[in-house]
Motif scaffolding. Sequence first.
Motif, mmCIF file in Angstrom:
data_model
loop_
_atom_site.group_PDB
_atom_site.id
_atom_site.type_symbol
_atom_site.label_atom_id
_atom_site.label_comp_id
_atom_site.label_asym_id
_atom_site.label_seq_id
_atom_site.Cartn_x
_atom_site.Cartn_y
_atom_site.Cartn_z
ATOM 1 N N SER A 144 0.854 -1.184 0.000
ATOM 2 C CA SER A 144 0.000 0.000 0.000
ATOM 3 C C SER A 144 0.885 1.226 0.000
ATOM 4 C CB SER A 144 -0.936 0.005 1.211
ATOM 5 O OG SER A 144 -0.186 0.014 2.407
ATOM 6 N N GLY A 145 0.354 2.339 -0.565
ATOM 7 C CA GLY A 145 1.146 3.549 -0.640
ATOM 8 C C GLY A 145 1.768 3.719 -2.009
ATOM 9 N N ASP A 146 2.426 4.822 -2.195
ATOM 10 C CA ASP A 146 3.027 5.174 -3.478
ATOM 11 C C ASP A 146 4.519 4.872 -3.473
ATOM 12 O OD1 ASP A 146 0.932 8.073 -3.526
ATOM 13 O OD2 ASP A 146 0.617 6.132 -4.498
ATOM 14 N N SER A 147 4.953 4.199 -4.498
ATOM 15 C CA SER A 147 6.374 3.940 -4.627
ATOM 16 C C SER A 147 7.045 5.095 -5.352
ATOM 17 C CB SER A 147 6.607 2.633 -5.389
ATOM 18 O OG SER A 147 6.096 2.725 -6.690
ATOM 19 N N HIS A 148 8.307 5.276 -5.064
ATOM 20 C CA HIS A 148 9.063 6.348 -5.692
ATOM 21 C C HIS A 148 10.297 5.771 -6.361
ATOM 22 C CE1 HIS A 148 6.588 9.394 -3.751
ATOM 23 N NE2 HIS A 148 6.620 8.629 -2.675
ATOM 24 N N GLY A 149 10.921 6.579 -7.142
ATOM 25 C CA GLY A 149 12.120 6.129 -7.824
ATOM 26 C C GLY A 149 11.898 6.090 -9.308
ATOM 27 N N VAL A 150 12.916 5.677 -9.994
ATOM 28 C CA VAL A 150 12.895 5.644 -11.451
ATOM 29 C C VAL A 150 13.149 4.225 -11.916
ATOM 30 C CG1 VAL A 150 13.975 6.527 -13.550
ATOM 31 C CG2 VAL A 150 13.739 8.005 -11.549
ATOM 32 N N GLY A 151 12.369 3.805 -12.888
ATOM 33 C CA GLY A 151 12.618 2.491 -13.447
ATOM 34 C C GLY A 151 11.480 1.526 -13.188
ATOM 35 N N PRO A 152 11.588 0.337 -13.719
ATOM 36 C CA PRO A 152 10.567 -0.696 -13.494
ATOM 37 C C PRO A 152 10.392 -0.999 -12.016
ATOM 38 C CG PRO A 152 12.062 -1.350 -15.253
ATOM 39 C CD PRO A 152 12.657 -0.128 -14.629
ATOM 40 N N ASN A 153 9.217 -1.436 -11.677
ATOM 41 C CA ASN A 153 8.901 -1.743 -10.300
ATOM 42 C C ASN A 153 9.060 -3.237 -10.040
ATOM 43 O OD1 ASN A 153 7.700 -0.811 -7.686
ATOM 44 N ND2 ASN A 153 6.204 -2.374 -8.218
ATOM 45 N N TYR A 154 9.878 -3.562 -9.069
ATOM 46 C CA TYR A 154 10.102 -4.955 -8.706
ATOM 47 C C TYR A 154 9.574 -5.215 -7.309
ATOM 48 C CZ TYR A 154 13.185 -5.246 -12.741
ATOM 49 O OH TYR A 154 13.682 -5.227 -14.014
ATOM 50 N N MET A 155 8.874 -6.330 -7.169
ATOM 51 C CA MET A 155 8.474 -6.816 -5.851
ATOM 52 C C MET A 155 9.010 -8.229 -5.715
ATOM 53 S SD MET A 155 4.563 -5.487 -5.252
ATOM 54 C CE MET A 155 4.532 -6.131 -3.569
ATOM 55 N N GLY A 156 9.553 -8.518 -4.546
ATOM 56 C CA GLY A 156 10.167 -9.823 -4.418
ATOM 57 C C GLY A 156 10.229 -10.328 -3.005
ATOM 58 N N TRP A 157 10.830 -11.492 -2.883
ATOM 59 C CA TRP A 157 10.987 -12.169 -1.602
ATOM 60 C C TRP A 157 12.464 -12.412 -1.316
ATOM 61 C CZ3 TRP A 157 6.855 -12.836 1.502
ATOM 62 C CH2 TRP A 157 5.596 -12.747 0.919
ATOM 63 N N PHE A 158 12.831 -12.090 -0.106
ATOM 64 C CA PHE A 158 14.156 -12.403 0.420
ATOM 65 C C PHE A 158 13.967 -13.266 1.647
ATOM 66 C CE2 PHE A 158 17.227 -9.574 -1.782
ATOM 67 C CZ PHE A 158 16.333 -8.884 -2.580
ATOM 68 N N ARG A 159 15.006 -13.951 2.049
ATOM 69 C CA ARG A 159 14.918 -14.745 3.273
ATOM 70 C C ARG A 159 16.235 -14.653 4.038
ATOM 71 N NH1 ARG A 159 14.727 -20.921 0.769
ATOM 72 N NH2 ARG A 159 16.918 -21.029 0.055
ATOM 73 N N GLN A 160 16.092 -14.828 5.338
ATOM 74 C CA GLN A 160 17.264 -14.766 6.199
ATOM 75 C C GLN A 160 17.154 -15.815 7.283
ATOM 76 O OE1 GLN A 160 18.014 -10.903 7.959
ATOM 77 N NE2 GLN A 160 20.180 -11.387 8.247
ATOM 78 N N ALA A 161 18.109 -16.724 7.288
ATOM 79 C CA ALA A 161 18.194 -17.740 8.322
ATOM 80 C C ALA A 161 19.098 -17.225 9.434
ATOM 81 C CB ALA A 161 18.738 -19.039 7.741
ATOM 82 N N PRO A 162 18.973 -17.749 10.641
ATOM 83 C CA PRO A 162 19.806 -17.286 11.750
ATOM 84 C C PRO A 162 21.289 -17.401 11.420
ATOM 85 C CG PRO A 162 18.025 -18.628 12.568
ATOM 86 C CD PRO A 162 17.980 -18.739 11.065
ATOM 87 N N GLY A 163 22.018 -16.307 11.648
ATOM 88 C CA GLY A 163 23.448 -16.307 11.421
ATOM 89 C C GLY A 163 23.865 -16.177 9.971
ATOM 90 N N GLN A 164 22.900 -15.987 9.088
ATOM 91 C CA GLN A 164 23.223 -15.883 7.666
ATOM 92 C C GLN A 164 22.752 -14.553 7.107
ATOM 93 O OE1 GLN A 164 22.114 -19.259 5.285
ATOM 94 N NE2 GLN A 164 22.572 -20.730 6.906
ATOM 95 N N GLU A 165 23.307 -14.194 5.945
ATOM 96 C CA GLU A 165 22.899 -12.954 5.307
ATOM 97 C C GLU A 165 21.544 -13.130 4.635
ATOM 98 O OE1 GLU A 165 27.245 -11.014 4.187
ATOM 99 O OE2 GLU A 165 25.772 -11.403 2.638
ATOM 100 N N ARG A 166 20.869 -11.996 4.472
ATOM 101 C CA ARG A 166 19.600 -12.020 3.763
ATOM 102 C C ARG A 166 19.870 -12.259 2.280
ATOM 103 N NH1 ARG A 166 15.233 -7.539 5.392
ATOM 104 N NH2 ARG A 166 16.004 -8.311 7.391
ATOM 105 N N GLU A 167 19.155 -13.205 1.700
ATOM 106 C CA GLU A 167 19.387 -13.565 0.318
ATOM 107 C C GLU A 167 18.111 -13.461 -0.514
ATOM 108 O OE1 GLU A 167 20.558 -17.642 -0.111
ATOM 109 O OE2 GLU A 167 18.761 -18.410 0.881
ATOM 110 N N GLY A 168 18.289 -13.146 -1.782
ATOM 111 C CA GLY A 168 17.142 -13.066 -2.682
ATOM 112 C C GLY A 168 16.614 -14.441 -3.015
ATOM 113 N N VAL A 169 15.297 -14.565 -3.011
ATOM 114 C CA VAL A 169 14.630 -15.823 -3.328
ATOM 115 C C VAL A 169 13.974 -15.736 -4.710
ATOM 116 C CG1 VAL A 169 12.803 -17.404 -2.657
ATOM 117 C CG2 VAL A 169 14.217 -16.319 -0.894
ATOM 118 N N ALA A 170 13.160 -14.704 -4.904
ATOM 119 C CA ALA A 170 12.466 -14.547 -6.179
ATOM 120 C C ALA A 170 11.941 -13.126 -6.282
ATOM 121 C CB ALA A 170 11.308 -15.529 -6.299
ATOM 122 N N THR A 171 11.870 -12.616 -7.503
ATOM 123 C CA THR A 171 11.383 -11.265 -7.747
ATOM 124 C C THR A 171 10.563 -11.247 -9.022
ATOM 125 O OG1 THR A 171 13.073 -10.008 -6.562
ATOM 126 C CG2 THR A 171 12.157 -8.972 -8.504
#
Length: 129
Positions: A25-52
């Motif tokens: 909800s709300g207005d997105s800002h910025g320039v370019g195509p709009n991407y929505m995606g999923w990231f995940r983070q397990a304990p002790g690990q970096e957040r990683e991209g899953v799908a967009t």
Amino acid sequence: EVQLVESGGGAVPAGGSLRLSCVASGDSHGVGPNYMGWFRQAPGQEREGVATIDTYSGSTYYADSVKGRFTISQGHLKNTIYLQMTSLNPEDTAMYYCAQGRFYWGDRRWSRRDLYTDWGQGTQVTVST
């Protein structure tokens, strides 16, 4: 400012399935195509991209670890995305975050966390053996 709310997480046995949802909800800002995606983070690990997904073209991108098992899609109004997860295994256990951002060349950069400007609070996915 965009607000993102995730739902659908839970605990499942290995081999099970879950469907995550994210509503923006709300207005997105910025320039370019709009991407929505999923990231995940397990304990002790970096957040990683899953799908967009590019919400205008419908192009989708996946991490190698989830290809063939996870499917990202968007709703009719394009402010909602889903992540259908099948054949889950314990390595998929993590907090899953929805994210949104506007940027170019998503085919090459979709998994860069710094390109996403808005994040949800996360939903926990736990897969047991």
